[in-house]
Design an enzyme around this catalytic site. Structure first.
Site, PDB file in Angstrom:
ATOM      1  N   GLU A 441       0.976  -1.246  -0.070  1.00  0.00           N
ATOM      2  CA  GLU A 441       0.143   0.245  -0.114  1.00  0.00           C
ATOM      3  C   GLU A 441       0.728   1.337   0.077  1.00  0.00           C
ATOM      4  O   GLU A 441       0.414   2.519   0.459  1.00  0.00           O
ATOM      5  CB  GLU A 441      -0.884   0.113   0.916  1.00  0.00           C
ATOM      6  CG  GLU A 441      -2.121  -1.217   0.925  1.00  0.00           C
ATOM      7  CD  GLU A 441      -2.325  -1.448  -0.371  1.00  0.00           C
ATOM      8  OE1 GLU A 441      -2.818  -0.546  -1.207  1.00  0.00           O
ATOM      9  OE2 GLU A 441      -2.706  -2.601  -0.359  1.00  0.00           O
ATOM     10  N   GLY A 442       1.747   0.817  -0.326  1.00  0.00           N
ATOM     11  CA  GLY A 442       2.588   2.242  -0.595  1.00  0.00           C
ATOM     12  C   GLY A 442       3.666   2.605   0.157  1.00  0.00           C
ATOM     13  O   GLY A 442       3.660   2.741   1.380  1.00  0.00           O
TER      14      GLY A 442
END
Length: 598
Positions: A441-442
């Site tokens: 998610e980053g």
């Protein structure tokens, strides 16, 4: 073998006493969430996590997922039955609109259940967690027909959901994606491409999987401005909702991973699969960000969750394991040694984890409530203020809670000595599982750059100024409280460090962007520490008030809150000074060496 007990009592303290959840009963779904109902809901959720999910966590890790010759995936023993129990309890549709089969309760309760389930079995919790994220994206951006087709089945647990972003050649830079979408002439598109690292991409738990896939329509602009989002079911869906043949969607392989073995992380192949546009053409990131932002908060919760379960087991071990004698003399003279728990350095380690966990839980709930306000309030100013805070704090939550959550899992593992390295004790699984949360998610460096490069200056710095004002006002309002004063002095000093760092960026980062990049990680953790310190100040104030009122049998717990608050202010919060020093050192030394000198 590891154990887990959901922190229901601490959560109720936060909801009822610190954040006064009943204040929000003017919002849709909140009036039904009475204190009695919340206590019952969390109690049932805790029971499910402790009795159904936790017992298959270690075995699921050992067994893992298996891809079969036909491309299907078998999940570990017990996962399918656990998912059915999870779905039957209404947990997947807890916060979904009742029109689509949900219960319409506050999202905050779903976030809390996410902590409980992620502590009990992180790999399992990703299956319903991703489904809830996909539901949120479809609810906001899907057509009425799409919502009617997919949401009820997903809410009841018959179908699941995923998000498909990453490709072999691109991760964070989604502008590079190659998956293409060709119009079929009937309103649908043929989706062709390969996606990797797709959690829950294929499994034997649900009868259908609803994939949300980023792709580029032929002729669309290059870069992120040409990305669209499509809903692509694994199996065709009949007009009556029946599940038919495979939709040219297949699992090419499953990744062999460091952790979360019970979750199938797949390479997904789309070979002309039929999909339908979600939201506007070339605006796919707008739609996907609904899911991504919910996922980032979910991943933040995973960091807290692994820290919590690792802590619980480390405390139990430290109380039981006999090792050496206390520096002040034998505490168990009738035994050959004292328990680990008597040693100051052991207590330092455990207290640092405890102080983080309790403040991080408050931080999560505070922002989950803001999410409910942003999505449910009828007051535009309230919605905007809540959305401002979420935009600012989402990268902080994701980055700080997963960084520290992993560190804490390692600290808890250290309590076991050599046993912590042995699989049967379970601690090494917590370390392995926690590690992924820092990446997906980053990655956390990306979160830090997002915070400093985009979120900090947005709308003229409105969100960070609101945070400064809120914390500063709390300090000023309570400065006459002698018992709180030592905590407030520390909080005010660290708030000052944060304000200085923010001003330094304003003066030194615009002309020299590398200064922002070099200080971003420290700034994220600096803001995180001040936020956690603010949570502790709020909790300590309530704990003091309850003690003055007689505590009603909670004196031991409230005194523990005050001691832990003091520990955090004395031992953790001073790190803000080091973060400030690193930020203001700039980027010169970081950027000075040539590539050949590394």
């Amino acid at each position: 073998m590891p154990v887990y007990k959901a922190p229901v009592e601490d959560t109720l303290f936060l909801l009822n006493d610190v954040f006064q959840f009943e204040r929000y009963n003017n919002l849709p779904g909140f009036a039904e969430a009475t204190p009695d109902l919340i206590e019952a809901v969390l109690g049932e959720g805790a029971k499910l996590c402790e009795e159904v999910l936790q017992p298959i966590n270690h075995s699921g890790d050992q067994e893992g997922c298996k891809r079969n010759a036909d491309g299907s995936v078998t999940t570990p023993k017990g996962f399918k039955q656990a998912y059915e129990a999870y779905a039957a309890g209404g947990w997947i549709g807890l916060a979904m609109d009742p029109e689509y089969g949900g219960q319409g309760l506050p999202y905050t309760l779903g976030a809390i259940m996410n902590e409980f389930s992620s502590s009990a079995n992180m790999a399992f919790s990703m299956y319903p967690g991703l489904t809830m994220g996909a539901m949120a994206a479809l609810y906001v951006h899907g057509t009425d027909e799409q919502k009617r087709t997919y949401l009820p089945k997903m809410a009841e647990g018959t179908w699941s959901g995923t998000m498909n972003l990453t490709e072999p050649h691109c991760g964070t830079d989604l502008g590079l994606i190659k998956t293409k979408a060709v119009p079929n002439g009937d309103g649908s598109y043929a989706i062709t491409g390969t996606k990797i690292f797709i959690s829950a991409g294929e499994q034997d738990i649900t009868e259908n999987i609803i994939h949300l896939v980023l792709a580029r329509i032929e002729g669309a602009p290059q870069g992120v401005k040409g990305i669209s989002l499509f809903v692509v079911p694994r199996n065709e869906i009949g007009a009556d909702g029946s599940v038919g043949a495979n939709n040219k969607v297949s699992c090419g392989s499953i990744e062999h991973k460091m952790g979360i073995h019970g979750n199938s992380t797949c390479v997904m192949n789309y070979d002309g699969a039929k999909g339908w546009l979600v939201g506007a053409e070339n605006k796919g990131l707008n739609a996907m960000f609904v899911m991504m932002n919910e996922a980032r908060l979910g991943v933040a919760i995973q960091g807290l969750a692994q820290s919590e379960v690792a802590y619980q087991n480390a405390v139990a071990y430290a109380k039981d394991r006999l090792q050496g004698r206390a520096l002040t003399g034998a505490k168990n003279p009738d035994k050959p040694a004292d328990p680990l728990f008597v040693h100051p350095d052991v207590r330092r380690t455990l207290m640092s984890i405890k102080a983080f966990n309790e403040a991080a839980r408050a931080f999560v709930i505070w922002n989950a409530i803001k999410s409910d306000v942003a999505h449910r309030s009828g007051d535009e100013a309230e919605r905007k203020a809540a959305d401002d805070q979420l935009g600012l704090m989402t990268p902080v939550l994701k980055g700080v809670l997963t960084d520290v959550g992993f560190d804490n899992a390692v600290k808890a593992q250290q309590m076991y000595g050599g046993h912590g390295y042995i699989a049967e004790w379970g601690m090494e699984q917590f370390v392995r599982d926690a590690r992924i949360a820092m990446i997906y998610e980053g990655a956390n460096g990306v979160q830090a750059m997002d915070l400093v490069g985009r979120k900090l200056g947005r709308d003229g710095g409105r969100a960070i100024m609101a945070f400064f004002n809120e914390v500063g006002a709390f300090v000023k309002e309570n400065e006459g409280d002698e018992a709180l004063k030592p905590l407030l002095v520390s909080l005010a000093a660290s708030l000052g460090h944060l304000q200085q760092a923010t001003m330094w960026f304003m003066q030194n980062a615009l002309a020299k962007p590398d200064n922002a990049g070099a200080g971003a990680h420290d700034y994220m953790h600096l803001l995180g520490l001040v936020s956690l310190g603010y949570m502790w100040a709020k909790m300590a104030k309530v704990a003091q008030e309850k003690l003055k009122a007689g505590a009603n049998g909670q004196a031991q717990r409230m005194n523990a809150k005050l001691v832990t608050a003091r520990f955090f202010m004395e031992r953790s919060l001073p790190e803000t000074a080091a973060h400030l020093a690193r930020i203001t050192s700039g980027s010169d030394a970081i950027m000075a060496l040539s590539a050949e000198q590394f």
